[in-house]
Design a protein around this motif. Sequence first.
Motif, PDB file in Angstrom:
ATOM      1  N   HIS A  45      -5.921  49.305  24.612  1.00  0.00           N
ATOM      2  CA  HIS A  45      -5.365  49.801  25.876  1.00  0.00           C
ATOM      3  C   HIS A  45      -5.843  51.200  26.239  1.00  0.00           C
ATOM      4  O   HIS A  45      -5.719  51.609  27.395  1.00  0.00           O
ATOM      5  CB  HIS A  45      -3.833  49.731  25.861  1.00  0.00           C
ATOM      6  CG  HIS A  45      -3.144  50.863  25.159  1.00  0.00           C
ATOM      7  ND1 HIS A  45      -2.832  50.832  23.816  1.00  0.00           N
ATOM      8  CD2 HIS A  45      -2.697  52.065  25.616  1.00  0.00           C
ATOM      9  CE1 HIS A  45      -2.216  51.956  23.489  1.00  0.00           C
ATOM     10  NE2 HIS A  45      -2.125  52.725  24.561  1.00  0.00           N
ATOM     11  N   THR A  46      -6.427  51.955  25.296  1.00  0.00           N
ATOM     12  CA  THR A  46      -6.995  53.265  25.618  1.00  0.00           C
ATOM     13  C   THR A  46      -8.521  53.221  25.630  1.00  0.00           C
ATOM     14  O   THR A  46      -9.175  54.260  25.494  1.00  0.00           O
ATOM     15  CB  THR A  46      -6.531  54.334  24.605  1.00  0.00           C
ATOM     16  OG1 THR A  46      -6.984  53.982  23.306  1.00  0.00           O
ATOM     17  CG2 THR A  46      -5.019  54.486  24.608  1.00  0.00           C
ATOM     18  N   THR A  47      -9.078  52.039  25.809  1.00  0.00           N
ATOM     19  CA  THR A  47     -10.535  51.883  25.775  1.00  0.00           C
ATOM     20  C   THR A  47     -11.019  51.303  27.102  1.00  0.00           C
ATOM     21  O   THR A  47     -11.344  50.124  27.191  1.00  0.00           O
ATOM     22  CB  THR A  47     -10.957  50.960  24.613  1.00  0.00           C
ATOM     23  OG1 THR A  47     -10.334  51.405  23.402  1.00  0.00           O
ATOM     24  CG2 THR A  47     -12.463  50.971  24.419  1.00  0.00           C
ATOM     25  N   PHE A  61     -12.679  42.862  31.019  1.00  0.00           N
ATOM     26  CA  PHE A  61     -13.529  41.683  30.903  1.00  0.00           C
ATOM     27  C   PHE A  61     -12.985  40.676  29.883  1.00  0.00           C
ATOM     28  O   PHE A  61     -13.665  39.704  29.551  1.00  0.00           O
ATOM     29  CB  PHE A  61     -14.952  42.098  30.520  1.00  0.00           C
ATOM     30  CG  PHE A  61     -15.580  43.016  31.527  1.00  0.00           C
ATOM     31  CD1 PHE A  61     -16.029  42.519  32.746  1.00  0.00           C
ATOM     32  CD2 PHE A  61     -15.694  44.373  31.277  1.00  0.00           C
ATOM     33  CE1 PHE A  61     -16.600  43.368  33.688  1.00  0.00           C
ATOM     34  CE2 PHE A  61     -16.255  45.224  32.205  1.00  0.00           C
ATOM     35  CZ  PHE A  61     -16.706  44.719  33.421  1.00  0.00           C
ATOM     36  N   MET A  62     -11.767  40.917  29.421  1.00  0.00           N
ATOM     37  CA  MET A  62     -11.160  40.053  28.419  1.00  0.00           C
ATOM     38  C   MET A  62      -9.997  39.269  29.041  1.00  0.00           C
ATOM     39  O   MET A  62      -9.848  39.226  30.268  1.00  0.00           O
ATOM     40  CB  MET A  62     -10.721  40.902  27.225  1.00  0.00           C
ATOM     41  CG  MET A  62     -11.880  41.674  26.588  1.00  0.00           C
ATOM     42  SD  MET A  62     -11.409  42.725  25.197  1.00  0.00           S
ATOM     43  CE  MET A  62     -11.087  41.484  23.924  1.00  0.00           C
ATOM     44  N   ARG A  63      -9.191  38.653  28.227  1.00  0.00           N
ATOM     45  CA  ARG A  63      -8.089  37.838  28.727  1.00  0.00           C
ATOM     46  C   ARG A  63      -7.192  38.662  29.656  1.00  0.00           C
ATOM     47  O   ARG A  63      -7.066  39.888  29.501  1.00  0.00           O
ATOM     48  CB  ARG A  63      -7.252  37.283  27.576  1.00  0.00           C
ATOM     49  CG  ARG A  63      -7.958  36.204  26.745  1.00  0.00           C
ATOM     50  CD  ARG A  63      -7.017  35.685  25.660  1.00  0.00           C
ATOM     51  NE  ARG A  63      -5.773  35.183  26.239  1.00  0.00           N
ATOM     52  CZ  ARG A  63      -5.579  33.929  26.653  1.00  0.00           C
ATOM     53  NH1 ARG A  63      -6.554  33.055  26.547  1.00  0.00           N
ATOM     54  NH2 ARG A  63      -4.432  33.551  27.154  1.00  0.00           N
ATOM     55  N   PRO A  64      -6.547  38.006  30.625  1.00  0.00           N
ATOM     56  CA  PRO A  64      -5.726  38.740  31.598  1.00  0.00           C
ATOM     57  C   PRO A  64      -4.682  39.652  30.963  1.00  0.00           C
ATOM     58  O   PRO A  64      -4.479  40.778  31.437  1.00  0.00           O
ATOM     59  CB  PRO A  64      -5.073  37.626  32.414  1.00  0.00           C
ATOM     60  CG  PRO A  64      -6.029  36.490  32.342  1.00  0.00           C
ATOM     61  CD  PRO A  64      -6.615  36.564  30.956  1.00  0.00           C
ATOM     62  N   GLU A  65      -4.015  39.179  29.906  1.00  0.00           N
ATOM     63  CA  GLU A  65      -2.984  40.006  29.289  1.00  0.00           C
ATOM     64  C   GLU A  65      -3.568  41.313  28.745  1.00  0.00           C
ATOM     65  O   GLU A  65      -2.935  42.376  28.806  1.00  0.00           O
ATOM     66  CB  GLU A  65      -2.290  39.242  28.156  1.00  0.00           C
ATOM     67  CG  GLU A  65      -1.534  38.009  28.595  1.00  0.00           C
ATOM     68  CD  GLU A  65      -2.412  36.768  28.703  1.00  0.00           C
ATOM     69  OE1 GLU A  65      -1.892  35.706  29.066  1.00  0.00           O
ATOM     70  OE2 GLU A  65      -3.639  36.872  28.416  1.00  0.00           O
ATOM     71  N   ILE A  66      -4.781  41.233  28.212  1.00  0.00           N
ATOM     72  CA  ILE A  66      -5.454  42.419  27.660  1.00  0.00           C
ATOM     73  C   ILE A  66      -5.840  43.367  28.793  1.00  0.00           C
ATOM     74  O   ILE A  66      -5.602  44.574  28.722  1.00  0.00           O
ATOM     75  CB  ILE A  66      -6.687  41.988  26.845  1.00  0.00           C
ATOM     76  CG1 ILE A  66      -6.273  41.046  25.712  1.00  0.00           C
ATOM     77  CG2 ILE A  66      -7.424  43.202  26.294  1.00  0.00           C
ATOM     78  CD1 ILE A  66      -7.438  40.364  25.009  1.00  0.00           C
ATOM     79  N   ALA A  67      -6.414  42.809  29.839  1.00  0.00           N
ATOM     80  CA  ALA A  67      -6.820  43.622  30.987  1.00  0.00           C
ATOM     81  C   ALA A  67      -5.623  44.287  31.654  1.00  0.00           C
ATOM     82  O   ALA A  67      -5.693  45.451  32.056  1.00  0.00           O
ATOM     83  CB  ALA A  67      -7.566  42.749  31.996  1.00  0.00           C
ATOM     84  N   LEU A  68      -4.512  43.568  31.754  1.00  0.00           N
ATOM     85  CA  LEU A  68      -3.374  44.076  32.520  1.00  0.00           C
ATOM     86  C   LEU A  68      -2.563  45.123  31.774  1.00  0.00           C
ATOM     87  O   LEU A  68      -1.956  45.997  32.402  1.00  0.00           O
ATOM     88  CB  LEU A  68      -2.489  42.911  32.953  1.00  0.00           C
ATOM     89  CG  LEU A  68      -3.151  41.966  33.964  1.00  0.00           C
ATOM     90  CD1 LEU A  68      -2.267  40.753  34.237  1.00  0.00           C
ATOM     91  CD2 LEU A  68      -3.472  42.699  35.264  1.00  0.00           C
ATOM     92  N   VAL A  69      -2.533  45.077  30.446  1.00  0.00           N
ATOM     93  CA  VAL A  69      -1.883  46.160  29.705  1.00  0.00           C
ATOM     94  C   VAL A  69      -2.647  47.458  29.934  1.00  0.00           C
ATOM     95  O   VAL A  69      -2.054  48.511  30.201  1.00  0.00           O
ATOM     96  CB  VAL A  69      -1.781  45.839  28.196  1.00  0.00           C
ATOM     97  CG1 VAL A  69      -1.327  47.079  27.425  1.00  0.00           C
ATOM     98  CG2 VAL A  69      -0.788  44.704  27.965  1.00  0.00           C
ATOM     99  N   GLN A  70      -3.964  47.390  29.841  1.00  0.00           N
ATOM    100  CA  GLN A  70      -4.772  48.583  30.060  1.00  0.00           C
ATOM    101  C   GLN A  70      -4.609  49.095  31.491  1.00  0.00           C
ATOM    102  O   GLN A  70      -4.468  50.299  31.726  1.00  0.00           O
ATOM    103  CB  GLN A  70      -6.233  48.275  29.755  1.00  0.00           C
ATOM    104  CG  GLN A  70      -7.107  49.491  29.497  1.00  0.00           C
ATOM    105  CD  GLN A  70      -7.743  50.046  30.755  1.00  0.00           C
ATOM    106  OE1 GLN A  70      -7.989  49.315  31.708  1.00  0.00           O
ATOM    107  NE2 GLN A  70      -8.012  51.333  30.761  1.00  0.00           N
ATOM    108  N   ALA A  71      -4.568  48.184  32.458  1.00  0.00           N
ATOM    109  CA  ALA A  71      -4.392  48.581  33.855  1.00  0.00           C
ATOM    110  C   ALA A  71      -3.017  49.201  34.077  1.00  0.00           C
ATOM    111  O   ALA A  71      -2.882  50.217  34.775  1.00  0.00           O
ATOM    112  CB  ALA A  71      -4.582  47.375  34.767  1.00  0.00           C
ATOM    113  N   GLY A  72      -1.991  48.600  33.481  1.00  0.00           N
ATOM    114  CA  GLY A  72      -0.640  49.124  33.647  1.00  0.00           C
ATOM    115  C   GLY A  72      -0.462  50.487  33.018  1.00  0.00           C
ATOM    116  O   GLY A  72       0.187  51.374  33.589  1.00  0.00           O
TER     117      GLY A  72
END
Length: 214
Positions: free
Chosen positions: A113-115, A121-132
């Motif tokens: 989440h800090t990268t 470019f990964m699964r939605p859950e991974i992308a959205l934690v980083q975005a949030g």
Amino acid sequence: MVADDISDVKIPDSRLAREVTRFIRDTESDLLFHHSVRVYFWGAIAGKRRRMSFDPELLYTASMFHDIGLTATYKNSQLRFEVDGANAARDFLRAQGISDGDIETVWNAVALHTTPGIPEFMRPEIALVQAGAGMDVAGRGYDQFTDDERDAVIAAFPREADFKHGIIDAFYEGMKHRPNSTFGTFNDDFLAAKDPAFQRVDMCSVILASPWAR
């Protein structure tokens, strides 16, 4: 803890989500707890707006665990705080009987989440934690949310009066005992801001000082 729908998003009403909430509520400060819930809402609202298909339980779990590595539980750890959080989420989910595939998704969401530049470019859950997380800490994507959405999330899960300094302090307190873990990330910014004696590692110097002759 229940929130009314905010842009058709709410905390999952499930046993797992309730157990996650209880565990994090008992572990984190008010600042980190409220921040983590807001990360879920920002991520889920963004995901729905982008018509992304994501698992709300997994997104909620990853959002809630994403900063647990900053807490006093890990005051002696030398791992990156993101890895401590990912491992904590993994252990928690294993005890709940969650599948290995879902655990891997949550682990990656917390660990990355800090990268920036990779999770999207990964699964939605991974992308959205980083975005949030980016939205709540740095205001990244702020204008992509309506005034009503921002006001509703903050009303339900308040942003402390001095959240900006509070979250910087939380990062520093969670990492000051493991400065080497910040190498290669923007986490060294928090140590540099709070500790005048902190020295960043310069990768060019590392390369030039390596044992290779040329």
